[in-house]
Design a protein around this motif. Sequence first.
Motif, PDB file in Angstrom:
ATOM      1  N   GLN A 190     -45.223 -57.559  -5.982  1.00 51.20           N
ATOM      2  CA  GLN A 190     -45.124 -57.073  -7.350  1.00 51.20           C
ATOM      3  C   GLN A 190     -44.071 -55.985  -7.487  1.00 51.20           C
ATOM      4  OE1 GLN A 190     -46.745 -58.115 -10.164  1.00 51.20           O
ATOM      5  NE2 GLN A 190     -47.508 -59.789  -8.884  1.00 51.20           N
ATOM      6  N   PRO A 191     -43.248 -56.023  -8.555  1.00 49.81           N
ATOM      7  CA  PRO A 191     -42.306 -54.926  -8.815  1.00 49.81           C
ATOM      8  C   PRO A 191     -43.051 -53.593  -8.920  1.00 49.81           C
ATOM      9  CG  PRO A 191     -41.820 -56.802 -10.232  1.00 49.81           C
ATOM     10  CD  PRO A 191     -43.118 -57.110  -9.541  1.00 49.81           C
ATOM     11  N   GLY A 192     -42.416 -52.543  -8.392  1.00 51.84           N
ATOM     12  CA  GLY A 192     -43.030 -51.228  -8.378  1.00 51.84           C
ATOM     13  C   GLY A 192     -43.805 -50.937  -7.108  1.00 51.84           C
ATOM     14  N   THR A 193     -43.995 -51.940  -6.262  1.00 48.64           N
ATOM     15  CA  THR A 193     -44.712 -51.749  -5.000  1.00 48.64           C
ATOM     16  C   THR A 193     -43.856 -50.959  -4.024  1.00 48.64           C
ATOM     17  OG1 THR A 193     -45.852 -53.871  -5.266  1.00 48.64           O
ATOM     18  CG2 THR A 193     -45.803 -52.923  -3.049  1.00 48.64           C
ATOM     19  N   ARG A 194     -44.460 -49.958  -3.411  1.00 50.93           N
ATOM     20  CA  ARG A 194     -43.777 -49.246  -2.337  1.00 50.93           C
ATOM     21  C   ARG A 194     -43.719 -50.137  -1.115  1.00 50.93           C
ATOM     22  NH1 ARG A 194     -40.629 -45.302  -2.718  1.00 50.93           N
ATOM     23  NH2 ARG A 194     -41.339 -44.419  -0.740  1.00 50.93           N
ATOM     24  N   ALA A 195     -42.599 -50.089  -0.391  1.00 52.29           N
ATOM     25  CA  ALA A 195     -42.443 -50.997   0.737  1.00 52.29           C
ATOM     26  C   ALA A 195     -41.551 -50.383   1.803  1.00 52.29           C
ATOM     27  CB  ALA A 195     -41.851 -52.326   0.274  1.00 52.29           C
ATOM     28  N   THR A 196     -41.729 -50.871   3.030  1.00 51.62           N
ATOM     29  CA  THR A 196     -40.829 -50.557   4.129  1.00 51.62           C
ATOM     30  C   THR A 196     -39.966 -51.778   4.375  1.00 51.62           C
ATOM     31  OG1 THR A 196     -42.399 -49.046   5.179  1.00 51.62           O
ATOM     32  CG2 THR A 196     -40.665 -49.943   6.571  1.00 51.62           C
ATOM     33  N   LEU A 197     -38.659 -51.567   4.436  1.00 54.18           N
ATOM     34  CA  LEU A 197     -37.714 -52.647   4.697  1.00 54.18           C
ATOM     35  C   LEU A 197     -37.247 -52.532   6.144  1.00 54.18           C
ATOM     36  CD1 LEU A 197     -35.507 -52.389   1.459  1.00 54.18           C
ATOM     37  CD2 LEU A 197     -37.763 -53.456   1.754  1.00 54.18           C
ATOM     38  N   LEU A 198     -37.423 -53.599   6.897  1.00 51.86           N
ATOM     39  CA  LEU A 198     -37.010 -53.632   8.296  1.00 51.86           C
ATOM     40  C   LEU A 198     -35.699 -54.389   8.430  1.00 51.86           C
ATOM     41  CD1 LEU A 198     -37.387 -53.530  11.433  1.00 51.86           C
ATOM     42  CD2 LEU A 198     -38.770 -55.607  11.204  1.00 51.86           C
ATOM     43  N   VAL A 199     -34.724 -53.743   9.073  1.00 52.82           N
ATOM     44  CA  VAL A 199     -33.461 -54.388   9.420  1.00 52.82           C
ATOM     45  C   VAL A 199     -33.218 -54.109  10.904  1.00 52.82           C
ATOM     46  CG1 VAL A 199     -30.999 -54.627   8.918  1.00 52.82           C
ATOM     47  CG2 VAL A 199     -32.584 -53.956   7.093  1.00 52.82           C
ATOM     48  N   ARG A 200     -33.209 -55.145  11.719  1.00 48.99           N
ATOM     49  CA  ARG A 200     -32.978 -54.954  13.148  1.00 48.99           C
ATOM     50  C   ARG A 200     -31.523 -54.562  13.405  1.00 48.99           C
ATOM     51  NH1 ARG A 200     -37.792 -54.116  15.623  1.00 48.99           N
ATOM     52  NH2 ARG A 200     -39.278 -55.815  15.224  1.00 48.99           N
ATOM     53  N   PRO A 201     -31.272 -53.728  14.425  1.00 49.86           N
ATOM     54  CA  PRO A 201     -29.895 -53.278  14.693  1.00 49.86           C
ATOM     55  C   PRO A 201     -28.899 -54.415  14.903  1.00 49.86           C
ATOM     56  CG  PRO A 201     -31.446 -51.918  15.893  1.00 49.86           C
ATOM     57  CD  PRO A 201     -32.250 -53.038  15.290  1.00 49.86           C
ATOM     58  N   GLU A 202     -29.337 -55.521  15.503  1.00 53.58           N
ATOM     59  CA  GLU A 202     -28.412 -56.626  15.751  1.00 53.58           C
ATOM     60  C   GLU A 202     -28.028 -57.364  14.468  1.00 53.58           C
ATOM     61  OE1 GLU A 202     -32.608 -58.102  16.861  1.00 53.58           O
ATOM     62  OE2 GLU A 202     -31.409 -56.273  17.047  1.00 53.58           O
ATOM     63  N   ALA A 203     -28.766 -57.102  13.371  1.00 48.47           N
ATOM     64  CA  ALA A 203     -28.434 -57.742  12.099  1.00 48.47           C
ATOM     65  C   ALA A 203     -27.356 -56.992  11.328  1.00 48.47           C
ATOM     66  CB  ALA A 203     -29.683 -57.864  11.237  1.00 48.47           C
ATOM     67  N   LEU A 204     -27.103 -55.736  11.684  1.00 46.57           N
ATOM     68  CA  LEU A 204     -26.074 -54.956  10.992  1.00 46.57           C
ATOM     69  C   LEU A 204     -24.684 -55.429  11.390  1.00 46.57           C
ATOM     70  CD1 LEU A 204     -27.277 -51.236  11.001  1.00 46.57           C
ATOM     71  CD2 LEU A 204     -27.179 -52.809   9.072  1.00 46.57           C
ATOM     72  N   ARG A 205     -23.784 -55.494  10.414  1.00 44.07           N
ATOM     73  CA  ARG A 205     -22.384 -55.822  10.650  1.00 44.07           C
ATOM     74  C   ARG A 205     -21.541 -54.577  10.390  1.00 44.07           C
ATOM     75  NH1 ARG A 205     -24.848 -58.952  12.763  1.00 44.07           N
ATOM     76  NH2 ARG A 205     -25.045 -61.198  12.418  1.00 44.07           N
ATOM     77  N   VAL A 206     -20.507 -54.412  11.192  1.00 47.12           N
ATOM     78  CA  VAL A 206     -19.693 -53.196  11.142  1.00 47.12           C
ATOM     79  C   VAL A 206     -18.217 -53.579  10.990  1.00 47.12           C
ATOM     80  CG1 VAL A 206     -18.975 -51.129  12.429  1.00 47.12           C
ATOM     81  CG2 VAL A 206     -21.347 -51.918  12.541  1.00 47.12           C
ATOM     82  N   GLY A 207     -17.498 -52.770  10.185  1.00 49.11           N
ATOM     83  CA  GLY A 207     -16.057 -53.013  10.025  1.00 49.11           C
ATOM     84  C   GLY A 207     -15.789 -54.240   9.181  1.00 49.11           C
ATOM     85  N   ALA A 208     -14.799 -55.035   9.586  1.00 48.10           N
ATOM     86  CA  ALA A 208     -14.402 -56.213   8.816  1.00 48.10           C
ATOM     87  C   ALA A 208     -15.543 -57.216   8.676  1.00 48.10           C
ATOM     88  CB  ALA A 208     -13.195 -56.878   9.481  1.00 48.10           C
ATOM     89  N   ASP A 209     -16.457 -57.258   9.639  1.00 48.21           N
ATOM     90  CA  ASP A 209     -17.579 -58.204   9.576  1.00 48.21           C
ATOM     91  C   ASP A 209     -18.537 -57.905   8.430  1.00 48.21           C
ATOM     92  OD1 ASP A 209     -16.598 -59.519  11.763  1.00 48.21           O
ATOM     93  OD2 ASP A 209     -17.933 -58.536  13.197  1.00 48.21           O
ATOM     94  N   ALA A 210     -18.476 -56.680   7.879  1.00 48.24           N
ATOM     95  CA  ALA A 210     -19.365 -56.308   6.775  1.00 48.24           C
ATOM     96  C   ALA A 210     -18.844 -56.775   5.425  1.00 48.24           C
ATOM     97  CB  ALA A 210     -19.570 -54.801   6.755  1.00 48.24           C
ATOM     98  N   ALA A 211     -17.596 -57.223   5.355  1.00 51.63           N
ATOM     99  CA  ALA A 211     -16.996 -57.628   4.087  1.00 51.63           C
ATOM    100  C   ALA A 211     -17.767 -58.798   3.480  1.00 51.63           C
ATOM    101  CB  ALA A 211     -15.537 -58.021   4.304  1.00 51.63           C
ATOM    102  N   GLY A 212     -18.025 -58.701   2.187  1.00 50.84           N
ATOM    103  CA  GLY A 212     -18.663 -59.799   1.480  1.00 50.84           C
ATOM    104  C   GLY A 212     -20.174 -59.829   1.569  1.00 50.84           C
ATOM    105  N   LEU A 213     -20.794 -58.961   2.369  1.00 52.39           N
ATOM    106  CA  LEU A 213     -22.249 -58.939   2.461  1.00 52.39           C
ATOM    107  C   LEU A 213     -22.852 -58.256   1.237  1.00 52.39           C
ATOM    108  CD1 LEU A 213     -22.763 -58.096   6.247  1.00 52.39           C
ATOM    109  CD2 LEU A 213     -22.997 -60.314   5.124  1.00 52.39           C
ATOM    110  N   ALA A 214     -24.050 -58.686   0.862  1.00 51.26           N
ATOM    111  CA  ALA A 214     -24.672 -58.173  -0.357  1.00 51.26           C
ATOM    112  C   ALA A 214     -25.054 -56.704  -0.250  1.00 51.26           C
ATOM    113  CB  ALA A 214     -25.899 -59.015  -0.696  1.00 51.26           C
ATOM    114  N   ASN A 215     -25.411 -56.247   0.936  1.00 55.60           N
ATOM    115  CA  ASN A 215     -25.835 -54.862   1.141  1.00 55.60           C
ATOM    116  C   ASN A 215     -24.790 -54.146   1.986  1.00 55.60           C
ATOM    117  OD1 ASN A 215     -28.501 -55.245  -0.111  1.00 55.60           O
ATOM    118  ND2 ASN A 215     -28.905 -56.548   1.667  1.00 55.60           N
ATOM    119  N   ARG A 216     -24.079 -53.182   1.355  1.00 58.94           N
ATOM    120  CA  ARG A 216     -22.985 -52.508   2.059  1.00 58.94           C
ATOM    121  C   ARG A 216     -23.053 -51.009   1.829  1.00 58.94           C
ATOM    122  NH1 ARG A 216     -20.390 -56.592  -0.512  1.00 58.94           N
ATOM    123  NH2 ARG A 216     -19.413 -55.163  -1.999  1.00 58.94           N
TER     124      ARG A 216
END
Length: 355
Positions: A265-291
């Motif tokens: 439901q909208p308004g719900t407090r939440a924890t978002l998990l992103v594993r370190p291997e999922a992060l992109r750095v430098g040119a690899d981050a181009a075009g990703l929705a979350n930057r």
Amino acid sequence: MDLTLRGVVRRFGAVTALAGVDLNVAEGELLTILGPSGSGKTTLLKIVAGFEFPDEGSVRLGATDVTMSPPRSRDVGMVFQNYALFPHLTVAQNVSFPLEMRHVPKAERQRRVAEALALVELAEYGERLPRQLSGGQQQRVALARAIVFNPRLLLLDEPFGALDRKLREVMQLEVRRLQRRLKLTTLFITHDQEEALILSDRIAVMNAGRIEQIGLPGDVYARPTTRFVADFVGESNLLEGTLLDAGAAEVPRFGRVALAADGAQPGTRATLLVRPEALRVGADAAGLANRATGRIVETVFLGLSVKLRMALEGGLELLARLPLRPSEPLPVAEGEEVPIGFSPEDVHVIAHGAR
């Protein structure tokens, strides 16, 4: 099920070590109890072995209620971290000991000891004393002793904790192969997350006397059901935020985070998990929705990968883990500012209400 626990409670004075544990272990399964010190995993093992008795609840091996049965009547083999070998007995005599306690005839004892030592690749070591063996060899003797009487259940209590890393990795694979070959129902206790992921058919994560999650290793790692599991199993980036709709959340010091459809439901407090291997750095981050933009605070070389600790403009810190090819230079340097990003599919949402 080969092992069934129902509502198991164990108290030590004012401390509740186990707070109503339910657990099923299937025939031939290797299930790992994973948790930090003080989580209750060793108390649980002792209750299954018969070294402790529960204040409430039941323990069954197959169809037999063994809740209050002594260890000798439970048909359980056990391997300890410190091996617990008799120093004055030879390897063969150590392995033979459980058979002698069960009054197995001498000829049969000799045959089964020889088979057990062959299984752990120590067939030529029967006349040696434990002090004449390496740590890994002593651990194999302890394993042979635990399986020589064909137990209904095998219990492994942090058995590789005293071994160096390389030997520990070898023994992990050897135990897994042997367990599968013999189709032994096995309960494995560890605080080592990597070890649990390598060895297990399923993992049960314990915290404060409760099982927080049981599942396949891949599910526990990629889709933890509580914040504790997300933080304890593997390295994590945990972002606290509020769900805006099925496809987004607002995270302080980061901004809007695009999500794969979540259903909360909208308004719900939440924890978002992103594993370190999922992060992109430098040119690899181009075009990703979350930057975002991050300054590299620390680089840690790990051989086939490099771990980066990055500070964002709002003060939030994130971990990234990038693969490296052999003899390839590090792609970034400490102090450098770089774009970072991750895709909505790499965000796992844990709605609050989960611990």
